[in-house]
Design a protein around this motif. Structure first.
Motif, short mmCIF file in Angstrom:
data_model
loop_
_atom_site.label_atom_id
_atom_site.label_comp_id
_atom_site.label_asym_id
_atom_site.label_seq_id
_atom_site.Cartn_x
_atom_site.Cartn_y
_atom_site.Cartn_z
N GLU A 120 0.83 -1.21 0.00
CA GLU A 120 0.00 0.00 0.00
C GLU A 120 0.86 1.26 0.00
N ALA A 121 1.99 1.17 0.67
CA ALA A 121 2.84 2.36 0.82
C ALA A 121 3.46 2.76 -0.53
N THR A 122 3.97 1.77 -1.27
CA THR A 122 4.67 2.10 -2.52
C THR A 122 3.73 2.05 -3.72
N GLY A 123 2.59 1.37 -3.57
CA GLY A 123 1.67 1.21 -4.71
C GLY A 123 2.12 0.12 -5.67
N HIS A 124 3.22 -0.59 -5.32
CA HIS A 124 3.72 -1.66 -6.20
C HIS A 124 3.28 -3.03 -5.72
N TRP A 125 3.11 -3.94 -6.68
CA TRP A 125 2.83 -5.33 -6.35
C TRP A 125 4.16 -6.03 -6.08
N GLU A 126 4.29 -6.62 -4.90
CA GLU A 126 5.52 -7.35 -4.58
C GLU A 126 5.32 -8.81 -4.94
N PHE A 127 6.36 -9.43 -5.47
CA PHE A 127 6.21 -10.82 -5.92
C PHE A 127 7.33 -11.69 -5.38
N GLY A 128 7.11 -13.01 -5.49
CA GLY A 128 8.04 -13.98 -4.91
C GLY A 128 9.32 -14.15 -5.73
N GLU A 129 10.16 -15.02 -5.27
CA GLU A 129 11.47 -15.27 -5.89
C GLU A 129 11.30 -15.98 -7.23
N ILE A 130 12.00 -15.50 -8.25
CA ILE A 130 11.95 -16.15 -9.57
C ILE A 130 12.97 -17.29 -9.59
N ASP A 131 12.60 -18.38 -10.23
CA ASP A 131 13.48 -19.55 -10.31
C ASP A 131 14.53 -19.31 -11.41
N TRP A 132 15.64 -18.70 -11.03
CA TRP A 132 16.65 -18.33 -12.04
C TRP A 132 17.37 -19.54 -12.60
N GLU A 133 17.33 -20.64 -11.89
CA GLU A 133 17.96 -21.85 -12.44
C GLU A 133 17.19 -22.32 -13.66
N GLU A 134 15.86 -22.26 -13.58
CA GLU A 134 15.04 -22.61 -14.75
C GLU A 134 15.40 -21.70 -15.94
#
Lengths: 95, 334
Positions: free
Chosen positions: B269-283
């Protein structure tokens, strides 16, 4: 690869009657007919044109950008070629 | 993005220090002043090489990108959908051609570029190595893959290299049809039967993470970004573009009544951005390295198409030569 290379063509498109043909991009084609057909498919898929020119890229003679200062120097000093060089009193109105 | 393999190491020799430093400084000053660089202008060798790689990877991505969607042309659910998909795939081919032409202005030939793709020397976007299993995947590709591409491509319209910027302007105009076409498919499925909605959800589940990978490695690991930013080839970092994409896309998905396959996704709510989980960089690394689900199939299909088209190219050249010879003979006789 031993394939023969298809020559490069420059494509110019007239978007409406009354306007000049304008450079749209380039493409490869074996001959002029194929160049026109390819130009239609590649550059006018949304009614962008009423007329197409295709020109072999090798036929275009271009000035060297490196010479541009020398080439265009004569025009830089001739400000009297512009209408704003001349003063016309306000009372005369629009001219 | 479509050029994410740029984040891999460039093995060409470093020539930066060999060139006249004052030329380099003048070049940088032009770029800083937002002046466009044209093909015949002097440019640092590394700038030229970076652009050839980036533009050709981008072109290859457009061409290979025709394959996953082409897979559904004959099976589209209606004539309207089929015509639209055909037009979209044709556009991708057109985009590839604009981009090859832009790369060629830098002194590389079309044949070399195609050869690099077919011999797997050049990369294309990781996203096109995923399969299109159902019709909903066509919706997901238009909405998500083209949506991600637009995020990346709009700033490229202001790229310092004139021919690339001009090609991107054309492409962006056409790309917005693609995204809307895809979203409409998703909307229709989401409002359809429970099975159709489940199909849309399944497509979103499979495409979401690969789409986030399209923007390339996180800024902390990206090797080419700094120089590309100085040269005004790149205007935003991978992470900035990824965040923009997530912020724009999540509400669109919620409107469809679908969920995202990320339990950590939440609005700050503070930044207005959607935060998301860790991307599987190995894939991601595996897919870029050639070990994705469809890498081999895509290249096989491209090679087959190229080989099967060889006689057409040969015949066209032979015909043009014959006509030219006859025209010469007529002139001599006259």
């Amino acid at each position: 690869m031993s394939e023969p290379k298809l020559p490069l063509w420059e494509v110019f498109i007239r978007s409406r009657t009354g306007l000049a043909h304008k450079h749209a991009g380039s493409l490869h084609a074996a001959d002029a007919t194929m160049a026109l057909q390819n130009a239609r498919d590649v550059y006018t898929r949304r009614g962008e044109g009423t007329s197409i020119w295709v020109v072999p890229s090798s036929a275009i003679v271009a000035s060297d950008p490196g010479d541009k200062d020398v080439l265009f120097e004569p025009t830089a000093s001739k400000i009297y070629r512009h209408p704003t060089f001349y003063e016309v009193p306000d009372e005369v109105g629009h001219m | 993005m479509y050029t994410q393999a740029l984040n891999a190491k460039d093995d060409a020799p470093r020539t930066a220090g060999i060139e006249e430093p004052e030329k380099g400084a003048r070049f940088q000053a032009r770029v800083d002043a937002e002046d466009k660089v044209e093909p015949n202008d002097w440019m640092p060798e590394a700038y030229r090489r970076t652009l050839v790689r980036q533009i050709s990877q981008h072109a290859h991505s457009e061409i290979v990108g025709m394959l996953p969607e082409g897979n559904w042309i004959t099976r589209a659910p209606s004539l309207k959908r089929k015509a639209a998909l055909l037009a979209k795939v044709q556009d991708e081919g057109g985009h590839g051609l604009y981009l090859y032409a832009a790369a060629e202005t830098l002194g590389v030939s079309r044949e070399e570029l195609i050869d690099q793709l077919l011999t797997a020397k050049a990369k294309y976007s990781s996203i096109f190595n995923y399969p299109t299993l159902t019709w909903a995947d066509i919706g997901a590709i238009g909405w998500l893959v083209d949506g991600a591409a637009i995020m990346n491509q709009i700033p490229l319209c202001r790229c310092s290299f004139g021919p690339y910027a001009r090609a991107m302007i054309r492409i962006c105009k056409e790309e917005s049809f693609h995204q809307r076409q895809g979203y409409e498919i998703m909307l229709t499925l989401s409002r359809g039967t429970p099975e159709q909605k489940a199909m849309a959800q399944d497509a979103l589940n499979r495409w979401w993470w690969p789409c986030l990978m399209m923007f390339g490695p996180p800024d902390s690991q990206s090797q080419h970004s700094d120089q590309s930013t100085r040269w005004k080839i790149k205007r935003f970092s991978n992470d900035e573009l990824r965040q923009k994409f997530v912020d724009a896309t999540v509400p669109q998905g919620h409107f469809l009544g679908l969920t995202f396959p990320d339990p950590e996704l939440k609005l700050n709510e503070a930044t207005g951005h959607w935060e998301f989980g860790e991307i599987d960089w190995e894939e991601f690394r595996q897919v870029v390295a050639g070990n994705g689900p469809c890498n081999r199939q895509r290249l096989q299909q491209r090679r087959k198409a190229h080989e099967e088209g060889a006689w057409v190219r040969e015949a066209a050249v032979a015909f043009a030569e014959k006509r030219a010879r006859r025209a010469d003979a007529r002139q001599e006789a006259a």
